[in-house]
Write an enzyme that holds these catalytic residues in place. Structure first.
Site, PDB file in Angstrom:
ATOM      1  N   PHE A  13      -5.992 -18.363  13.242  1.00 20.07           N
ATOM      2  CA  PHE A  13      -6.241 -19.775  12.962  1.00 20.07           C
ATOM      3  C   PHE A  13      -7.163 -20.432  14.001  1.00 20.07           C
ATOM      4  O   PHE A  13      -6.736 -21.313  14.753  1.00 20.07           O
ATOM      5  CB  PHE A  13      -4.875 -20.489  12.939  1.00 20.07           C
ATOM      6  N   VAL A  63     -18.821   5.816 -14.625  1.00 22.05           N
ATOM      7  CA  VAL A  63     -18.795   5.051 -15.877  1.00 22.05           C
ATOM      8  C   VAL A  63     -17.724   3.953 -15.787  1.00 22.05           C
ATOM      9  O   VAL A  63     -17.962   2.798 -16.168  1.00 22.05           O
ATOM     10  CB  VAL A  63     -18.500   5.992 -17.076  1.00 22.05           C
ATOM     11  N   VAL A 114     -18.017  11.510 -20.237  1.00 21.97           N
ATOM     12  CA  VAL A 114     -17.166  11.040 -19.140  1.00 21.97           C
ATOM     13  C   VAL A 114     -16.388  12.206 -18.560  1.00 21.97           C
ATOM     14  O   VAL A 114     -15.743  12.954 -19.279  1.00 21.97           O
ATOM     15  CB  VAL A 114     -16.229   9.919 -19.624  1.00 21.97           C
ATOM     16  N   THR A 134     -15.578   7.973 -12.548  1.00 17.84           N
ATOM     17  CA  THR A 134     -15.688   7.149 -11.344  1.00 17.84           C
ATOM     18  C   THR A 134     -17.029   6.431 -11.265  1.00 17.84           C
ATOM     19  O   THR A 134     -17.231   5.588 -10.399  1.00 17.84           O
ATOM     20  CB  THR A 134     -15.510   8.001 -10.068  1.00 17.84           C
ATOM     21  N   CYS A 141       0.832  -1.208   0.000  1.00 17.32           N
ATOM     22  CA  CYS A 141       0.000   0.000   0.000  1.00 17.32           C
ATOM     23  C   CYS A 141       0.862   1.252   0.000  1.00 17.32           C
ATOM     24  O   CYS A 141       0.355   2.355  -0.199  1.00 17.32           O
ATOM     25  CB  CYS A 141      -0.892   0.011   1.240  1.00 17.32           C
ATOM     26  N   GLU A 181       0.238 -13.409  15.240  1.00 16.76           N
ATOM     27  CA  GLU A 181      -1.209 -13.611  15.269  1.00 16.76           C
ATOM     28  C   GLU A 181      -1.915 -13.072  16.505  1.00 16.76           C
ATOM     29  O   GLU A 181      -3.068 -12.673  16.461  1.00 16.76           O
ATOM     30  CB  GLU A 181      -1.499 -15.116  15.204  1.00 16.76           C
TER      31      GLU A 181
HETATM   32  C1  LIG Z   1     -14.542   4.135  -4.789  1.00 14.61           C
HETATM   33  C2  LIG Z   1     -15.762   4.999  -4.909  1.00 14.61           C
HETATM   34  C3  LIG Z   1     -16.353   5.457  -3.754  1.00 14.61           C
HETATM   35  C4  LIG Z   1     -17.495   6.244  -3.833  1.00 14.61           C
HETATM   36  N1  LIG Z   1     -18.069   6.671  -2.687  1.00 14.61           N
HETATM   37  C5  LIG Z   1     -19.172   7.459  -2.740  1.00 14.61           C
HETATM   38  C6  LIG Z   1     -19.792   7.920  -1.562  1.00 14.61           C
HETATM   39  O1  LIG Z   1     -19.345   7.656  -0.453  1.00 14.61           O
HETATM   40  N2  LIG Z   1     -20.900   8.669  -1.691  1.00 14.61           N
HETATM   41  C7  LIG Z   1     -21.429   8.987  -2.897  1.00 14.61           C
HETATM   42  O2  LIG Z   1     -22.424   9.674  -2.952  1.00 14.61           O
HETATM   43  N3  LIG Z   1     -20.863   8.564  -4.028  1.00 14.61           N
HETATM   44  C8  LIG Z   1     -19.760   7.805  -3.976  1.00 14.61           C
HETATM   45  N4  LIG Z   1     -19.187   7.362  -5.128  1.00 14.61           N
HETATM   46  C9  LIG Z   1     -19.820   7.680  -6.397  1.00 14.61           C
HETATM   47  C10 LIG Z   1     -19.273   8.984  -6.977  1.00 14.61           C
HETATM   48  O3  LIG Z   1     -19.769  10.068  -6.251  1.00 14.61           O
HETATM   49  C11 LIG Z   1     -19.692   9.093  -8.413  1.00 14.61           C
HETATM   50  O4  LIG Z   1     -19.136   8.037  -9.106  1.00 14.61           O
HETATM   51  C12 LIG Z   1     -19.192  10.366  -9.041  1.00 14.61           C
HETATM   52  O5  LIG Z   1     -19.682  11.464  -8.403  1.00 14.61           O
HETATM   53  C13 LIG Z   1     -19.484  10.421 -10.518  1.00 14.61           C
HETATM   54  O6  LIG Z   1     -18.811  11.528 -11.075  1.00 14.61           O
HETATM   55  P1  LIG Z   1     -17.874  11.411 -12.360  1.00 14.61           P
HETATM   56  O7  LIG Z   1     -17.479  12.767 -12.754  1.00 14.61           O
HETATM   57  O8  LIG Z   1     -16.763  10.491 -12.103  1.00 14.61           O
HETATM   58  O9  LIG Z   1     -18.879  10.767 -13.379  1.00 14.61           O
HETATM   59  P2  LIG Z   1     -18.583   9.990 -14.717  1.00 14.61           P
HETATM   60  O10 LIG Z   1     -18.336   8.562 -14.411  1.00 14.61           O
HETATM   61  O11 LIG Z   1     -17.571  10.667 -15.526  1.00 14.61           O
HETATM   62  O12 LIG Z   1     -20.000  10.150 -15.423  1.00 14.61           O
HETATM   63  C14 LIG Z   1     -21.154   9.635 -14.831  1.00 14.61           C
HETATM   64  C15 LIG Z   1     -22.392   9.875 -15.670  1.00 14.61           C
HETATM   65  O13 LIG Z   1     -22.725  11.243 -15.688  1.00 14.61           O
HETATM   66  C16 LIG Z   1     -22.964  11.706 -16.987  1.00 14.61           C
HETATM   67  N5  LIG Z   1     -22.491  13.085 -17.073  1.00 14.61           N
HETATM   68  C17 LIG Z   1     -21.362  13.553 -16.538  1.00 14.61           C
HETATM   69  N6  LIG Z   1     -21.273  14.877 -16.755  1.00 14.61           N
HETATM   70  C18 LIG Z   1     -22.350  15.224 -17.461  1.00 14.61           C
HETATM   71  C19 LIG Z   1     -22.819  16.457 -17.982  1.00 14.61           C
HETATM   72  N7  LIG Z   1     -22.140  17.577 -17.826  1.00 14.61           N
HETATM   73  N8  LIG Z   1     -23.986  16.463 -18.644  1.00 14.61           N
HETATM   74  C20 LIG Z   1     -24.684  15.317 -18.815  1.00 14.61           C
HETATM   75  N9  LIG Z   1     -24.284  14.141 -18.348  1.00 14.61           N
HETATM   76  C21 LIG Z   1     -23.138  14.091 -17.671  1.00 14.61           C
HETATM   77  C22 LIG Z   1     -22.199  10.765 -17.871  1.00 14.61           C
HETATM   78  O14 LIG Z   1     -22.791  10.696 -19.142  1.00 14.61           O
HETATM   79  C23 LIG Z   1     -22.273   9.462 -17.120  1.00 14.61           C
HETATM   80  O15 LIG Z   1     -23.427   8.763 -17.480  1.00 14.61           O
HETATM   81  C24 LIG Z   1     -18.042   6.578  -5.099  1.00 14.61           C
HETATM   82  C25 LIG Z   1     -17.423   6.122  -6.262  1.00 14.61           C
HETATM   83  C26 LIG Z   1     -16.288   5.343  -6.171  1.00 14.61           C
HETATM   84  C27 LIG Z   1     -15.650   4.849  -7.417  1.00 14.61           C
HETATM   85  S1  FES Z   2      -0.922  -3.186   3.082  1.00 15.33           S
HETATM   86 FE1  FES Z   2       0.044  -1.521   4.066  1.00 15.33          FE
HETATM   87  S2  FES Z   2       1.975  -2.344   4.524  1.00 15.33           S
HETATM   88 FE2  FES Z   2       0.894  -4.061   3.776  1.00 15.33          FE
END
Ligand SMILES: Cc1cc2nc3c(=O)[nH]c(=O)nc-3n(C[C@H](O)[C@H](O)[C@H](O)COP(=O)(O)OP(=O)(O)OC[C@H]3O[C@@H](n4cnc5c(N)ncnc54)[C@H](O)[C@@H]3O)c2cc1C
Ligand code: FES
Ligand code: FES
Length: 1342
Positions: free
Chosen positions: A927, A275, A269, A273, A121, A1274
């Protein structure tokens, strides 16, 4: 598309200051594989592929030509499409420092503060920290914990990582806690009592004075070329065409709108996060992607009379900054919605995701658990849309969230910005959420609530309530809110509101995600919190007209402790008579620490590709129990790049291997016994091709009966692995006749995933000569890999060599299943005569390899009214899964260790491993002990409750106190156990704090505290002498340098570091003169498994033996020339024909166990300890916080206190996860749902105790072990259950106050769901309950 014909097709970005030009950028390629495979920057690691672990963190820097500023932000490389990087500069761990140039202070400090164990990590941690420092060279502690919120570590328990990062902060060393006027610097509570008189303790594990200073002027500069491009070059649309996908980055808004007309279905996109994970995990495919990364109009921020307008393209982190700024400037009444949004933006995902994800992407994704949409909906936000046809506004309301076509965007439209109105006077907005883990975890339920009174009369004029997590998208309780308009804000209204909302926001019993009753309870618990919050403000604004809240109820409103972390580690200085150059007993840094931190440490998948290398991926069963009617490989075989598919037919005669008593099958033949069983293996030119082909393998099944998934079902079907084990001591039946009371109880404990950060990895290379084959694999047991591969290939073991440099965490999970997969991979490699690599994805790994056994413990206990337990009759059932694996051994260890620290004079304990249709469970740190110990401690807690005594009192009464006998009649001296218990009582100020907890509980109704102390007696040994033998090989070269090899595997515990300390002491030479290259069957044959806490013990004795042999041989030469150097002595020995190589050997400790007789000497020694934990729980949400933990451990004479304390803390946090938040979910058909960090929550930085004190007992001599040390891998894990019992203590207080009687039956883990539902109150009584059997639940407890 119009205009794309003359578009640019070349991708240009920088990585670590070097220009990268990609002429054939594939839109499907993410930055992580590009860095690792194409650019060979392997420091950035793969841990999950879905943004959930932070192992792949890099820094991305972009220049904004309008603001003329550079933005540096952390990102998860696994979710960054390379095509999105045009004009960006990427910095990886290799870019900030290396051992060959200069290491960066972040890299140095994380290593020197012992913040790395397996190191997998570490590059991600380093990059998160580095990015923070680029933006804030002297960060606050809040910024620090925030920056690391998206990085998981499974080894260290985070404390040393925080220590390293804190060294950059501008703070004092104070804990910043002033609760009750007491802080860490106030002596009465936190001052650790001194050990025995005369002993010297040394609280520092590292020296800050030696740290390199942080010098921001030394950092890599942003490439000037990229600035020039951004400033001067005309923007051009860029189009990247891949094999299957086209990526269009329009240069202007106009072009974006045109593109949207031409490709109305193409997603826009932004952060990828949403898509990205859909494409990866759900198989969704988009032929065209639109990426408007450089379009300035999407980043507007406008203040207007009606509110704030925020561009859809701003990242959530930028939105957070903007809102923080606004709330500072505007009056509170105008910023209610902003404040609520900020609350959720503080916990939403981790820092990386918040910096990548955009507001527009978040809103448009309309995820069911979106944290922001419920707030934006209640806040009356509007969406500003744009298309070629013009602008338009739509409300962000329920219809939009449900994607009703009349309320949604038209295919040609895009979201350009969002208007968030200011709140008005007498308007209040709040945000609520509860997740399995406080940070970086999707909410189980979240909510946005708004009320508007219009004036000070307290009559509801507008009410708006939305929930996430309870339906397919955000749900608005519109009708309920409508009906409440006009009502005064009082308890009758609240009561009516709860009923109306429960009616409207209803959840079926079988709702996806499960936890249905918990969700229903949260729905109204949040409402109650809102009610109290608003009532409190009304009272503040108009004290005459509004009643005060009773003090007791105010606790519902306060957040759980989120004070800054504070820790003390205490160990004993070495004996002053010890030679100054002797490193034994000193806190020496992990040998690979710096290399972990620079990304130079090489793990299996970091090895470069071998010529013509192939990739292997598995196809696994989708059924829990079924006949395979047919397997159609034709479609898969016809795909490009596919070379072979290995099935059971190919393995005829070698398709099984026996590790213990029952042969394990490699590939399924005509029947499958669990979901996730290996059926066949696809071999292709690349990983992508192998994965695509695996999806096309068509298997037809016929389901078979019975399908046994749970322990209860196994008991019903009498489905067990043989034999049953039993241990009996004294006369249980007679003892039951004389006791005052008898109690029966049971406890169910869920399993645990290893979650080693490095997934299963192997590379098999046929040598092309004499049938030789090399296996590079991440395993704890190279000899077993050698054996199983040799057997599968039908070659003698001397043709198969297995090499392990280091392992990125194992915890017991890299033995049996690793062997099976390595055998199949070797078979494929041998058949093709080409190297084959197999690296499991996180989801595959979690599905295939399973983990800790779930347990059901049933007990009947007989005791006296004063708490003495005289008779105990117990049965352990474990869920072993479909195949034997190590289930029997785990059951045996559980039985042998179940007494923990207690003398039960009359005891019977039976143990049965259930055969079920789940993937077979296996070894995991501890274990069997963590399960068996929890059952025993639960029983003791129940006895205490019955006797009206504190559990600690009953624990003490029943503890071993002197020289005694265990149930298997091995002698034990409990002196150190008692000393640990007493030290822990004193160190934790238990009596003082118990009283403080009681006072707190009397004063607070909705928050409760709990305190619990648990002792530990952890037996160490392997029950067999042969299993404990170890060998080492030590060479001295003519230049005087030394090479040490031994049979132990470095998997983070620091065994190689300890071995070098041993060699250095024995040969009396500096550690820098000794080198260790890794472990191989070529140098140390027949080495035992690395596990069971004894790796350093056994191998250390072998290294010591080899060194002593050498020294003895060289003594005459050294005596002749005492002033000589090792070079002189080595040369002299060579000249005299004295061998400079020696084998060291340790035969293993004498040990045995006779199950027939129920007696033996299975263990060599016992590790003693105790832990005291204090927690605070939120009775309305089920949240909990570990306020403080004190741990004391008897480690004998520590060889390396830094490594030993690291093992204790890391294990403790892993144990805390086991007993509180780590929850595996299975469908009623036996399918594992929890297949990655987004579904399965291991402890993150937010979970560690606010205060953590770890102390080592003063050294005690034990002549049999290596320098009187004890193995600690452990034992600390079990101490995590002190948190479980502290929560139980808090729950008892809550239930007592509410008048809830009856036994408190709790299962492990004590998740928010279980905590909340155990706090029975008017809300849990109000929710509808479904009759068992009236619905099919989403998940089942196994
Ligand atoms: C590891 C992880 C943890 C997360 N934890 C949380 C959490 O705790 N709480 C929470 O609420 N969410 C959480 N999420 C979700 C996260 O908030 C959403 O994935 C994020 O906000 C999407 O934004 P993006 O810009 O990455 O979208 P993208 O993946 O880029 O796009 C998402 C969608 O939006 C559309 N879009 C984007 N912009 C426009 C625009 N301008 N006009 C029209 N359509 C558009 C795209 O067409 C697509 O369909 C998490 C996601 C991950 C991967
Ligand atoms: S996962 Fe952080 S040191 Fe092993
Ligand atoms: S690998 Fe990217 S976050 Fe886990």
């Amino acid at each position: 598309m119009a205009g794309t014909q003359d578009a640019a097709t070349e991708l240009l970005f920088y990585v670590n200051g070097r220009k990268v030009i990609e002429k054939n950028a594939d839109p499907e390629t993410m930055l992580l594989p590009y860095l690792r495979k194409k650019l060979r920057f392997t420091g950035t690691k793969y841990g999950c592929g879905g943004g959930g672990c932070g192992a792949c963190t890099v820094m991305i820097s972009r220049y904004n030509p309008i603001t003329k500023s550079i933005r540096h932000y952390p990102a998860n490389a696994c979710l960054v499409p390379i095509c999105s990087l045009y004009g960006a500069a990427v910095t990886t761990v290799e870019g900030i420092g290396s051992t060959s140039t200069r290491i960066h202070p972040v890299q140095e400090r994380i290593a020197k503060c012992h913040g790395t164990q397996c190191g997998f990590c570490t590059p991600g941690m380093v990059m998160s920290m580095y990015t923070l420092l680029r933006n804030h060279p002297e960060p606050s502690l809040d910024q620090l914990t925030d920056a690391l919120s998206g990085n998981l570590c499974r080894c260290t328990g985070y404390r040393p990582i925080i220590d390293a990062c804190k060294s950059f902060c501008k703070t004092t060393d104070c804990c910043q806690s002033k609760e009750n006027g007491v802080c860490c610097l106030d002596e009465e509570i936190n001052e650790l009592p001194g050990f025995e008189e005369g002993s010297k303790t040394c609280p520092k594990l590292f020296s800050e004075e030696a740290f390199l200073p942080l010098d921001p002027t030394q950092e890599l500069i942003f490439p000037p070329e990229l600035m020039i491009i951004a400033e001067k070059q005309p923007q051009r649309t860029r189009v990247f065409g891949g094999e299957r996908m086209t990526w269009i980055s329009p240069a202007t808004l106009k072009e974006l709108l045109e593109a949207k007309v031409n490709y109305p279905q193409a997603p826009i996109v932004m952060g990828n996060t949403s898509v990205g994970p859909e494409v990866k995990f759900k198989g969704i495919f988009h032929p065209v992607i639109l990426f408007p990364g450089s379009i300035a109009e999407l980043s507007v921020v406008k203040h207007a009379d009606n509110g704030l307008t925020v561009g859809a393209g701003l990242s959530l982190a930028q939105v957070k900054e903007i809102l923080s700024d606004v709330v500072q400037k505007l009056p509170e009444e105008k910023t209610q919605t902003f404040r609520a949004l900020l609350k959720h933006l503080g916990t939403l995902a981790g820092s990386q995701i918040r910096n990548m994800a955009t507001l527009g992407g978040h809103i448009m994704s309309r995820h069911l658990d979106s944290d922001l949409n419920p707030l934006l909906a209640v806040g009356n936000c509007t969406l500003n849309l744009l298309s070629k046809d013009g602008e338009r506004q739509i409300p962000l309301n329920e219809q939009f969230l449900r994607k009703c076509s009349e309320a949604d965007l038209k295919p040609k439209e895009i979201l350009i910005s969002v208007n968030i109105p200011y709140s008005r006077k007498w308007e209040f907005v709040s945000a609520f959420r509860q997740a399995q883990r406080r940070q970086n975890a999707l909410a189980i339920v979240n909510s946005g609530m708004r009320v508007f009174f219009g004036g000070g009369d307290g009559i509801i004029r507008e009410l708006s309530i939305s929930y996430g997590g309870v339906g397919p998208t955000t749900i608005c309780a519109k009708n309920a809110c409508q009906k409440l308009i006009g009502r005064p804000w009082n308890e009758e209204m609240l009561d009516a509101a709860c009923r109306l909302i429960l009616d409207e926001v209803s959840l079926p019993g079988s709702a996806p995600g499960g936890k249905v009753e918990f969700k229903r309870t949260l729905i109204i618990s949040f409402l109650f919190k809102f009610y109290l919050e608003v009532s409190q403000i009304l009272k503040r604004l108009d004290p005459v007209h509004y009643p005060s809240l009773a003090d007791k109820y105010e606790s519902a409103l306060e957040d759980l402790h989120s004070k800054h972390h504070w820790s003390i580690s205490k160990y004993q200085n070495v004996d002053p008579r010890q030679l100054p150059q002797d490193p034994v007993g000193h806190p020496i840094m992990h040998l690979s620490g710096i290399k972990h931190a620079t990304g130079e440490a090489i793990y299996c998948d970091d090895m470069p590709a071998v010529d013509q290398e192939l990739f292997l991926t598995f196809v696994t069963s989708s059924r829990a129990h079924a006949k395979i009617l047919s397997i159609d490989l034709s479609e898969a075989l016809s795909l490009p790049g596919v070379v072979d598919i290995v099935t059971a037919e190919h393995l005829q005669g070698v398709n099984s291997f026996c590790l213990s008593t029952e042969p394990e099958m490699l590939l399924a033949t005509d029947e499958v016994f669990c979901v996730g069983q290996l059926v066949c293996a696809v071999v292709a030119d690349s990983e992508v091709q192998a994965k695509r082909a695996a999806k096309q393998v068509n298997i037809v099944y016929e389901d078979l009966e019975p399908v046994i998934l749970t322990i209860e079902e196994a008991i019903q079907h009498n489905s067990f692995f043989e034999p049953e084990r039993k241990l009996e001591y004294g006369n249980v039946d007679e003892a039951f006749k004389v006791v005052d009371q008898i109690l029966k109880g049971e406890i169910h404990m869920g399993g645990q995933e290893h979650f080693y950060m490095e997934t299963q990895s192997m590379l098999v290379v046929p040598k092309g000569e004499d049938q030789e084959i090399d296996v590079y694999v991440s395993t704890q047991f190279p000899k077993y890999i050698q054996d199983i591969v040799a057997s599968t290939l039908k070659v003698p073991s001397n043709k198969v060599m297995c090499h392990v440099r280091r392992v990125g965490g194992a915890f017991g999970g890299k033995v049996t299943k690793t062997g099976i997969m390595a055998a199949i991979t070797a078979f494929a490699a041998n058949k093709q005569g080409r190297a084959v690599r197999c690296i499991l994805e996180r989801g595959e790994d979690m599905l295939i390899t399973a983990g800790r056994h779930p347990y059901l413990g049933k007990y009947k206990v007989g005791f006296m009214n004063d708490g003495r337990i005289l008779a105990l009759d117990m049965v352990h059932y474990s869920n072993g899964g479909a195949f034997l694996d190590e289930s029997l051994f785990v059951i045996e260890m559980g039985i042998l260790k179940m007494d923990n620290a207690y003398k039960f004079p009359n005891l019977r304990c039976r143990g049965l491993a259930c055969r079920t249709n789940l993937p077979s469970n296996t070894a995991l740190r501890g274990f069997g002990f963590p399960q068996a110990g929890l059952i025993t401690e639960s029983c003791i807690t129940e006895v205490a409750a019955k006797c009206g005594l504190s559990p600690e009192k009953v624990r003490m009464i029943n503890m071993y106190k002197e020289i005694d006998q265990t149930p298997y009649k091995q002698e034990i001296d409990a002196k150190n156990l008692i000393q640990c218990w007493r030290e822990c009582m004193a160190m934790s100020s238990y009596p003082l704090r118990k009283a403080a907890v009681e006072k707190f509980n009397a004063e607070n109704y909705w928050k409760k505290k709990g305190l619990a102390m648990v002792p530990l007696k952890f037996p160490v040994g392997l029950c067999s002498r042969a299993a404990g033998q170890a060998a080492a090989l030590v060479h001295i070269y003519l230049d005087g340098s030394v090479l040490v090899t031994h049979g132990g595997i470095e998997m983070g515990q620091g065994v190689h570091t300890k071995m070098i300390q041993v060699a250095s002491r024995e040969l009396r030479m500096p550690m820098s003169n000794v080198h260790l290259r890794g472990t191989s069957t070529e140098t140390i044959p027949n080495a035992n498994i690395s596990g069971g806490s004894v790796v350093a013990d056994l191998n250390g004795l072998a290294v010591k033996d080899a060194c002593q042999t050498l020294l003895k041989r060289l003594e005459p030469i050294i005596i002749k020339n005492p002033q000589g150097t090792w070079k002189d002595w080595a040369q002299a020995a060579f000249d005299e024909s004295i061998s400079l190589s020696a084998i060291g050997y340790f035969r293993g400790y004498e040990s045995n166990m006779d199950w027939e007789e129920g007696k033996g000497h299975p263990f060599e020694y016992f590790v003693y300890g105790a832990a005291c934990s204090e927690v605070e729980i939120d009775c309305l949400t089920g949240d909990h916080k570990n306020v403080r933990t004190d741990i004391i451990m008897d480690v004998g004479c520590s060889i390396n206190p830094a490594l030993d304390i690291g093992q204790i803390e890391g294990a403790f946090i892993q144990g805390m996860g086991l007993y509180t938040i780590e929850e595996l979910n299975y469908s009623p058909k036996g399918v594992l749902y929890t297949r990655g960090p987004n579904q399965y929550k291991i402890p993150a930085i937010c979970d560690i105790p606010t205060e953590l004190h770890v102390s080592l007992l003063p050294p005690s001599q034990n002549s049999n072990t290596l320098y009187s040390s004890k193995g600690l891998g452990e034992s600390g894990l079990f101490l995590g259950c002190s948190v479980f019992f502290a929560i139980r203590d808090a729950l008892s207080a809550a239930r007592q106050e509410r008048g809830v009687s009856g036994q408190l039956k709790l299962s492990s883990p004590l998740t928010p769901e279980r905590i909340r539902m155990a706090c029975e109150d008017k809300f849990t009584k109000m929710i509808p309950r479904d009759a068992p059997g009236s619905y099919v639940p989403w998940n089942i407890p196994v």
